[in-house]
Design a protein around this motif. Structure first.
Motif, PDB file in Angstrom:
ATOM      1  N   UNK A   1      56.604  -8.867  33.504  1.00  0.00           N
ATOM      2  CA  UNK A   1      55.738 -10.023  33.745  1.00  0.00           C
ATOM      3  C   UNK A   1      55.423 -10.101  35.228  1.00  0.00           C
ATOM      4  N   UNK A   2      54.446 -10.903  35.574  1.00  0.00           N
ATOM      5  CA  UNK A   2      54.214 -11.217  36.974  1.00  0.00           C
ATOM      6  C   UNK A   2      55.234 -12.280  37.391  1.00  0.00           C
TER       7      UNK A   2
ATOM      8  N   UNK B   1      59.022  -6.825  37.448  1.00  0.00           N
ATOM      9  CA  UNK B   1      57.996  -7.700  38.021  1.00  0.00           C
ATOM     10  C   UNK B   1      56.833  -6.855  38.521  1.00  0.00           C
ATOM     11  N   UNK B   2      55.621  -7.227  38.150  1.00  0.00           N
ATOM     12  CA  UNK B   2      54.410  -6.560  38.635  1.00  0.00           C
ATOM     13  C   UNK B   2      53.679  -7.562  39.517  1.00  0.00           C
TER      14      UNK B   2
ATOM     15  N   UNK C   1      65.376 -10.869  40.367  1.00  0.00           N
ATOM     16  CA  UNK C   1      64.991  -9.734  39.523  1.00  0.00           C
ATOM     17  C   UNK C   1      65.633  -8.451  40.043  1.00  0.00           C
ATOM     18  N   UNK C   2      65.572  -8.245  41.356  1.00  0.00           N
ATOM     19  CA  UNK C   2      66.118  -7.020  41.943  1.00  0.00           C
ATOM     20  C   UNK C   2      67.639  -7.016  41.907  1.00  0.00           C
ATOM     21  N   UNK C   3      68.257  -8.161  42.170  1.00  0.00           N
ATOM     22  CA  UNK C   3      69.721  -8.236  42.162  1.00  0.00           C
ATOM     23  C   UNK C   3      70.301  -8.039  40.757  1.00  0.00           C
TER      24      UNK C   3
ATOM     25  N   UNK D   1      63.355  -4.201  38.697  1.00  0.00           N
ATOM     26  CA  UNK D   1      62.496  -3.520  39.660  1.00  0.00           C
ATOM     27  C   UNK D   1      61.219  -4.329  39.848  1.00  0.00           C
ATOM     28  N   UNK D   2      60.528  -4.037  40.947  1.00  0.00           N
ATOM     29  CA  UNK D   2      59.234  -4.654  41.224  1.00  0.00           C
ATOM     30  C   UNK D   2      58.254  -3.542  41.562  1.00  0.00           C
ATOM     31  N   UNK D   3      57.042  -3.661  41.071  1.00  0.00           N
ATOM     32  CA  UNK D   3      56.023  -2.635  41.298  1.00  0.00           C
ATOM     33  C   UNK D   3      54.718  -3.292  41.710  1.00  0.00           C
ATOM     34  N   UNK D   4      53.953  -2.578  42.521  1.00  0.00           N
ATOM     35  CA  UNK D   4      52.669  -3.095  42.976  1.00  0.00           C
ATOM     36  C   UNK D   4      51.730  -1.938  43.277  1.00  0.00           C
TER      37      UNK D   4
END
Length: 449
Positions: A138-139, A161-162, A182-184, A188-191
């Motif tokens: 999700x965002x 997370x995007x 989210x990271x902890x 992961x986060x992507x952009x």
């Protein structure tokens, strides 16, 4: 040093900083990314590209997070489905976890100012999916998307997370703690965008497209028309990703759901068990459907046309003399399979064996919540063959405890039922039949005289 000697990663990062993948699709079919960058620099009269230092810029940006490209092991292979619009690369935090997370990702998205019902529904969907081992994608937007991340965290599961901006911050900025969470939690986060890039209308739309492409299925909880969540839903339809749109509530806040449902482009159910099955959906021949498989949609060249209500298949031998009023209409040669015989409607449901259906295998339906008729609490029964509704009759409980109508109501728009491909029959004159649904037609529709 000539630009064409740039490493592939450096050239891709430079191009991604100035162009979208779609703008470069034609060039990239003929030239390498380094060659495309050189040609763009040579044709740039503004001096903006010639003053850009690809190596230095990439090195500086990667102090925040790495830039991955399609040749990397961590690259999500699902993005290849975007074709010419496949991103040049992704900026990622939690790089080593990305491939594992995207292998079972389900996108949960919707309004940023949702109703209480939508928040509850988003939480329930996300928690159930996370507990079943799926990655919630999700965002970080207010409302449905952030609720989905929080629900995944409550179950102790990682999420993806995007973001529509650089990963040196969050969008909205007040959700920086959520991004850290989210990271902890192993996520992961992507952009698409290098650190330092701010969010805009264009980045919101492009990120919604990537969100849907990274997911195996998309859950549209509740969305206004023309909001970023709808771009994710439209991408899911275009990529043939299973799409579940929770039933529209009738107000403007669910106008996006209503449009998808009206066009038969999404499963119209708020069923947690169905949401759990959706990521396992696959396309199969009608002739290969096994007893107990869940049938979701007919699949044509233009995409999937979802049934108004998914139903369980029970294949039976085809008997043109069965007297149901439908099997006898099939005159063309070829194998035919009957996937429902008198239940949930009064006639058989014959399909040419080579027709394609979107199904979930019975083995994936560990919990069998799918009823072969609608529950008695509904004021009107929706016909499975078309979007028409007809008044219900008295409901009783069958011997198995499953609600069953007595007698089964049928829709005048489906009487006679759809004529299977190859039939020589024509429909009787009628102002309401046959229906003309939008989108791909799963079978040939007869024309009124």
């Amino acid at each position: 040093m000539p630009a064409h000697s740039l490493p592939d990663r450096t050239a891709r990062a430079a191009l991604a900083a100035h162009f979208s993948a779609g703008q470069l699709a034609g060039d990239l079919t003929e030239y390498t990314p380094a060659e495309v960058w050189e040609r763009r620099v040579q044709g740039d009269g503004s001096g903006l590209l010639s003053s850009y230092r690809p190596r230095e810029e990439l090195a500086q940006a990667e102090l925040t997070c790495p830039f991955i490209i399609p040749s990397d092991d961590e690259w999500p292979t699902a993005l290849a489905d975007l074709g010419p619009a496949c991103p040049l690369g992704l900026w990622v935090r939690g790089r080593e976890r990305l491939a594992r997370l995207t292998a079972s990702a389900v996108a949960v998205t919707g309004n940023r100012v949702p109703t209480e019902q939508a928040v509850t529904r988003a939480h329930d969907f996300a928690a159930a999916l996370a507990e079943a081992g799926h990655t919630i994608a999700a965002t970080l937007a207010y409302g449905v998307d952030s609720t989905a991340h929080q629900a995944a965290a409550e179950t102790g599961r990682a999420s993806l997370a995007v973001l529509p901006r650089g990963l040196d911050g969050a969008h909205p900025h007040t959700h920086a703690p959520l991004l850290r969470s989210v990271l902890d939690n192993g996520g992961a986060a992507a952009s698409l965008y290098r650190p330092g890039t701010a969010a805009s209308g264009a980045t919101l739309k492009a990120s919604a497209v990537v969100l849907a492409a990274l997911a195996r299925a998309v859950i549209l909880v509740k969305a206004l028309d023309h909001v970023p969540a709808m771009h994710a839903a439209e991408t899911a339809v275009g990529l043939k990703r299973p799409l579940l749109a929770a039933p529209a509530s009738g107000d403007a806040r669910s106008s996006g759901n209503a449009r998808r449902i009206d066009k038969q482009l999404a499963v119209n159910r708020a069923d947690l068990h169905l949401a759990l099955a959706l990521p396992h959906a696959r396309v199969a021949r009608a002739g290969d459907v096994a007893d107990g498989d869940l049938l979701l949609a007919a699949v044509g060249e233009g995409g999937a046309a979802y049934f108004v209500t998914p139903y369980i298949g029970h294949p039976e031998p085809f008997d043109p003399s069965c007297g149901c009023g439908v099997c006898c209409l099939i005159t063309a040669p070829g194998e035919v399979v009957v996937l429902s015989q008198g239940d949930p409607w009064e006639s058989c449901d014959p399909w040419p064996a080579d027709d394609r259906l979107l199904i979930v295998s019975a083995q994936r339906l560990t919990d069998r919540p799918f009823k072969e008729c609608l529950p008695p609490c509904l004021p009107r029964r929706t016909c499975r063959r078309c979007p028409a509704s007809v008044p219900t009759t008295t409901w009783t409980l069958s011997s198995t405890g499953v609600p069953a109508p007595t007698p089964r109501p049928t829709s005048p728009r489906c009487s006679p039922p759809r004529t299977p491909r190859g039939s020589t029959s024509t429909a009787p004159p009628s102002s309401t039949w046959p229906p003309a649904p939008s989108g791909p037609k799963p079978r040939s529709w007869p024309t009124s005289s």
